[in-house]
Scaffold this motif. Structure first.
Motif, PDB file in Angstrom:
ATOM      1  N   UNK A 164       0.844  -1.195   0.000  1.00  0.00           N
ATOM      2  CA  UNK A 164       0.000   0.000   0.000  1.00  0.00           C
ATOM      3  C   UNK A 164       0.879   1.244   0.000  1.00  0.00           C
ATOM      4  N   UNK A 165       0.637   2.142  -0.947  1.00  0.00           N
ATOM      5  CA  UNK A 165       1.422   3.358  -1.091  1.00  0.00           C
ATOM      6  C   UNK A 165       0.494   4.559  -0.971  1.00  0.00           C
ATOM      7  N   UNK A 166       0.914   5.563  -0.201  1.00  0.00           N
ATOM      8  CA  UNK A 166       0.146   6.796  -0.062  1.00  0.00           C
ATOM      9  C   UNK A 166       0.696   7.836  -1.040  1.00  0.00           C
ATOM     10  N   UNK A 167      -0.169   8.348  -1.907  1.00  0.00           N
ATOM     11  CA  UNK A 167       0.222   9.319  -2.929  1.00  0.00           C
ATOM     12  C   UNK A 167      -0.415  10.667  -2.609  1.00  0.00           C
ATOM     13  N   UNK A 195      -1.032  14.473  -4.164  1.00  0.00           N
ATOM     14  CA  UNK A 195      -0.977  15.268  -5.393  1.00  0.00           C
ATOM     15  C   UNK A 195      -1.935  16.450  -5.266  1.00  0.00           C
ATOM     16  N   UNK A 196      -1.388  17.652  -5.450  1.00  0.00           N
ATOM     17  CA  UNK A 196      -2.175  18.887  -5.332  1.00  0.00           C
ATOM     18  C   UNK A 196      -2.887  18.969  -3.987  1.00  0.00           C
ATOM     19  N   UNK A 197      -2.227  18.499  -2.954  1.00  0.00           N
ATOM     20  CA  UNK A 197      -2.796  18.568  -1.617  1.00  0.00           C
ATOM     21  C   UNK A 197      -3.764  17.457  -1.281  1.00  0.00           C
ATOM     22  N   UNK A 198      -4.071  16.623  -2.228  1.00  0.00           N
ATOM     23  CA  UNK A 198      -5.001  15.509  -1.983  1.00  0.00           C
ATOM     24  C   UNK A 198      -4.203  14.228  -1.742  1.00  0.00           C
ATOM     25  N   UNK A 199      -4.596  13.520  -0.721  1.00  0.00           N
ATOM     26  CA  UNK A 199      -3.918  12.289  -0.341  1.00  0.00           C
ATOM     27  C   UNK A 199      -4.815  11.085  -0.660  1.00  0.00           C
ATOM     28  N   UNK A 200      -4.235  10.107  -1.277  1.00  0.00           N
ATOM     29  CA  UNK A 200      -4.993   8.875  -1.526  1.00  0.00           C
ATOM     30  C   UNK A 200      -4.062   7.676  -1.439  1.00  0.00           C
ATOM     31  N   UNK A 201      -4.625   6.544  -1.101  1.00  0.00           N
ATOM     32  CA  UNK A 201      -3.848   5.310  -0.960  1.00  0.00           C
ATOM     33  C   UNK A 201      -4.030   4.437  -2.197  1.00  0.00           C
ATOM     34  N   UNK A 202      -2.924   3.890  -2.626  1.00  0.00           N
ATOM     35  CA  UNK A 202      -2.933   2.994  -3.782  1.00  0.00           C
ATOM     36  C   UNK A 202      -2.434   1.629  -3.318  1.00  0.00           C
ATOM     37  N   UNK A 203      -3.202   0.608  -3.615  1.00  0.00           N
ATOM     38  CA  UNK A 203      -2.829  -0.749  -3.212  1.00  0.00           C
ATOM     39  C   UNK A 203      -2.294  -1.513  -4.422  1.00  0.00           C
ATOM     40  N   UNK A 204      -1.077  -2.011  -4.286  1.00  0.00           N
ATOM     41  CA  UNK A 204      -0.426  -2.769  -5.357  1.00  0.00           C
ATOM     42  C   UNK A 204      -0.407  -4.242  -4.971  1.00  0.00           C
ATOM     43  N   UNK A 205      -0.863  -5.068  -5.864  1.00  0.00           N
ATOM     44  CA  UNK A 205      -0.910  -6.507  -5.597  1.00  0.00           C
ATOM     45  C   UNK A 205      -0.232  -7.263  -6.739  1.00  0.00           C
ATOM     46  N   UNK A 206       0.715  -8.118  -6.380  1.00  0.00           N
ATOM     47  CA  UNK A 206       1.430  -8.898  -7.395  1.00  0.00           C
ATOM     48  C   UNK A 206       0.521  -9.974  -7.967  1.00  0.00           C
ATOM     49  N   UNK A 207       0.635 -10.197  -9.250  1.00  0.00           N
ATOM     50  CA  UNK A 207      -0.119 -11.255  -9.915  1.00  0.00           C
ATOM     51  C   UNK A 207       0.851 -12.274 -10.489  1.00  0.00           C
ATOM     52  N   UNK A 208       0.477 -13.537 -10.500  1.00  0.00           N
ATOM     53  CA  UNK A 208       1.384 -14.559 -11.020  1.00  0.00           C
ATOM     54  C   UNK A 208       1.668 -14.364 -12.504  1.00  0.00           C
ATOM     55  N   UNK A 209       2.898 -14.645 -12.893  1.00  0.00           N
ATOM     56  CA  UNK A 209       3.281 -14.589 -14.298  1.00  0.00           C
ATOM     57  C   UNK A 209       2.963 -15.931 -14.941  1.00  0.00           C
TER      58      UNK A 209
END
Length: 203
Positions: A3-6, A8-22
């Motif tokens: 989970x990464x917090x981004x 931008x322009x004063x707005x904060x949002x969380x982005x969740x990154x999930x690995x997928x099988x190759x």
């Protein structure tokens, strides 16, 4: 999952990154494993039929291919160290077994420069193992990234040189062979040339 917090322009949002099988990588791994099992089975039969350095070298190729193919991408965090070691040892064993096999095929009796290649096969495998262990250890516990040239040699230059030497050894044996011995060499050289071409295309 990460989970990464981004911001931008004063707005904060969380982005969740999930690995997928190759999926493609896993299918390739399965194919390599099946091929390794088949080569191992043939190697066991050859060792029982005609034990010698040549047949043991052939068996080593199959066993190493089977072991290394399951190391990635099937490894988990809990067994990462074990699979990493198996991968490094398996690759070194593959190179040593391959050079032993091609230097002695088809009569298990190396002559000329093939004798030197046969004697150098195990030291070459050990040298590769030492280099890759150093590289992996530097990644895991080192305070700085390992030298780029070491990874370049281990991943590309070393395997390419071993493949070229093996192909030259088989080709020279073909040129010297006569009659039925030449007929036995042709399928091996054709298969090996295809193997080298496929690996070169994947680089």
């Amino acid at each position: 999952e990460l989970t990464v917090t981004v911001v931008r322009d004063g707005y904060r949002r969380s982005v969740r990154l999930r690995a997928t099988p190759q999926v493609g990588s896993q299918l390739s791994t399965i194919a390599t494993f099946v091929a390794g099992v088949l080569v191992s089975a043939l190697g066991v039969w050859l060792v029982l039929l005609r034990p010698g350095r040549m047949t043991w070298g052939f068996l080593a190729i199959g066993v190493a291919a089977s072991a290394t193919s399951v190391a990635y991408p099937w490894s988990t965090a809990q067994i990462f160290f074990i699979t990493s070691i198996s991968l490094l040892v398996g690759n070194a064993l593959t190179f040593a077994g391959l050079l032993i096999f091609v230097s002695r095929f088809p009569g298990d009796n190396p002559r000329g420069w093939h004798q030197t290649l046969d004697r150098a096969a195990i030291p070459i495998g050990c040298a590769y193992l030492a280099m890759t262990v150093y590289y992996a250890a530097d990644i895991l516990v080192g305070s700085a990234p390992p030298p780029y040239v070491v990874g370049l040699i281990a991943d590309y230059i070393f395997p390419a040189l071993v493949g070229i030497v093996a192909l030259v050894a088989l080709t020279s044996s073909l040129l010297e062979a006569r009659g039925s011995a030449r007929q036995r060499l042709l399928p091996v050289i054709s298969t090996f040339a295809l193997y080298v071409a496929l690996n070169a295309g994947s680089i």
